[in-house]
Design a protein around this motif. Structure first.
Motif, mmCIF file in Angstrom:
data_model
loop_
_atom_site.group_PDB
_atom_site.id
_atom_site.type_symbol
_atom_site.label_atom_id
_atom_site.label_comp_id
_atom_site.label_asym_id
_atom_site.label_seq_id
_atom_site.Cartn_x
_atom_site.Cartn_y
_atom_site.Cartn_z
ATOM 1 N N UNK A 91 100.599 11.969 -30.697
ATOM 2 C CA UNK A 91 101.292 10.720 -30.391
ATOM 3 C C UNK A 91 100.300 9.583 -30.200
ATOM 4 N N UNK A 92 100.801 8.375 -30.388
ATOM 5 C CA UNK A 92 100.002 7.200 -30.035
ATOM 6 C C UNK A 92 100.197 6.933 -28.551
ATOM 7 N N UNK A 93 99.285 6.157 -27.975
ATOM 8 C CA UNK A 93 99.312 5.870 -26.547
ATOM 9 C C UNK A 93 99.751 4.435 -26.328
ATOM 10 N N UNK A 94 100.714 4.249 -25.419
ATOM 11 C CA UNK A 94 101.142 2.914 -25.034
ATOM 12 C C UNK A 94 100.811 2.684 -23.570
ATOM 13 N N UNK A 95 100.819 1.426 -23.161
ATOM 14 C CA UNK A 95 100.527 1.078 -21.777
ATOM 15 C C UNK A 95 101.679 0.266 -21.215
ATOM 16 N N UNK A 96 102.076 0.561 -19.977
ATOM 17 C CA UNK A 96 103.098 -0.230 -19.294
ATOM 18 C C UNK A 96 102.794 -0.243 -17.800
ATOM 19 N N UNK A 97 103.435 -1.176 -17.092
ATOM 20 C CA UNK A 97 103.229 -1.293 -15.654
ATOM 21 C C UNK A 97 104.376 -0.628 -14.912
ATOM 22 N N UNK A 98 104.030 0.295 -14.005
ATOM 23 C CA UNK A 98 105.021 0.977 -13.166
ATOM 24 C C UNK A 98 104.592 0.778 -11.726
ATOM 25 N N UNK A 99 105.417 0.109 -10.934
ATOM 26 C CA UNK A 99 105.116 -0.193 -9.529
ATOM 27 C C UNK A 99 103.781 -0.917 -9.371
ATOM 28 N N UNK A 100 103.488 -1.855 -10.260
ATOM 29 C CA UNK A 100 102.254 -2.640 -10.177
ATOM 30 C C UNK A 100 101.017 -1.929 -10.684
ATOM 31 N N UNK A 101 101.150 -0.698 -11.192
ATOM 32 C CA UNK A 101 100.006 0.048 -11.731
ATOM 33 C C UNK A 101 100.156 0.194 -13.233
ATOM 34 N N UNK A 102 99.041 0.058 -13.955
ATOM 35 C CA UNK A 102 99.050 0.225 -15.396
ATOM 36 C C UNK A 102 98.951 1.720 -15.710
ATOM 37 N N UNK A 103 99.931 2.248 -16.439
ATOM 38 C CA UNK A 103 99.944 3.671 -16.780
ATOM 39 C C UNK A 103 100.038 3.846 -18.295
ATOM 40 N N UNK A 104 99.534 4.980 -18.764
ATOM 41 C CA UNK A 104 99.637 5.322 -20.188
ATOM 42 C C UNK A 104 100.923 6.115 -20.410
ATOM 43 N N UNK A 105 101.541 5.920 -21.574
ATOM 44 C CA UNK A 105 102.717 6.707 -21.895
ATOM 45 C C UNK A 105 102.698 7.117 -23.366
ATOM 46 N N UNK A 106 103.413 8.192 -23.674
ATOM 47 C CA UNK A 106 103.498 8.725 -25.016
ATOM 48 C C UNK A 106 104.525 7.929 -25.811
ATOM 49 N N UNK A 107 104.157 7.477 -27.013
ATOM 50 C CA UNK A 107 105.076 6.730 -27.870
ATOM 51 C C UNK A 107 106.141 7.649 -28.462
ATOM 52 N N UNK A 108 105.871 8.952 -28.546
ATOM 53 C CA UNK A 108 106.825 9.892 -29.127
ATOM 54 C C UNK A 108 107.930 10.236 -28.143
ATOM 55 N N UNK A 109 107.546 10.701 -26.935
ATOM 56 C CA UNK A 109 108.543 11.150 -25.961
ATOM 57 C C UNK A 109 108.873 10.097 -24.902
ATOM 58 N N UNK A 110 107.994 9.104 -24.715
ATOM 59 C CA UNK A 110 108.215 8.090 -23.693
ATOM 60 C C UNK A 110 107.775 8.511 -22.302
ATOM 61 N N UNK A 111 107.224 9.720 -22.173
ATOM 62 C CA UNK A 111 106.765 10.244 -20.883
ATOM 63 C C UNK A 111 105.462 9.577 -20.466
ATOM 64 N N UNK A 112 105.287 9.359 -19.151
ATOM 65 C CA UNK A 112 104.018 8.836 -18.661
ATOM 66 C C UNK A 112 102.995 9.969 -18.642
ATOM 67 N N UNK A 113 101.732 9.602 -18.859
ATOM 68 C CA UNK A 113 100.670 10.614 -18.954
ATOM 69 C C UNK A 113 99.872 10.687 -17.658
#
Length: 113
Positions: A91-113
């Motif tokens: 999968x490719x890696x995406x970045x998003x903010x969760x509770x003010x923290x930058x986290x990586x997530x999977x573009x395939x499943x949408x799960x945070x890593x």
């Protein structure tokens, strides 16, 4: 005149130590392995049992026998993709903010890593 060895080094790498990665190009294409070490300034990573080299060791006090040793060599991080174990594919890696923290997530499943 020697040409430069590295043409492009990313600011930050998409993989971290301990991630499971899938090799997308090179002699070990299609294999998966765990990231052992990361060299962000060089843009390289070391993956266990991938890009193995043989090194001829001279006898020393630590290794009195000497001999031939196989060990993983660094490879460019662009040759690997993060492997999503829940989806069972790379999968490719995406970045998003969760509770003010930058986290990586999977573009395939949408799960945070």
């Amino acid at each position: 005149m020697a040409k430069p060895k590295i043409k492009f080094v990313p600011e930050s790498l998409h993989v971290k130590t301990g991630d499971t990665v899938y090799v997308i190009s090179g002699k070990d294409k299609g294999k998966t392995g765990k990231v052992l070490k990361v060299f962000p300034k060089k843009g390289k990573i070391v993956v266990e049992n991938i890009n193995m080299i043989t090194k001829h060791m001279k006898p020393s006090q630590i290794n009195p026998q000497g001999g031939v040793v196989t060990k993983p060599a660094p490879m460019f991080s662009s040759k690997v993709m993060l492997f999503d174990e829940k989806a069972g594919k790379p999968t490719r890696v995406g970045y998003k903010f969760v509770d003010g923290k930058k986290v990586r997530y999977s573009k395939v499943s949408g799960e945070t890593l």
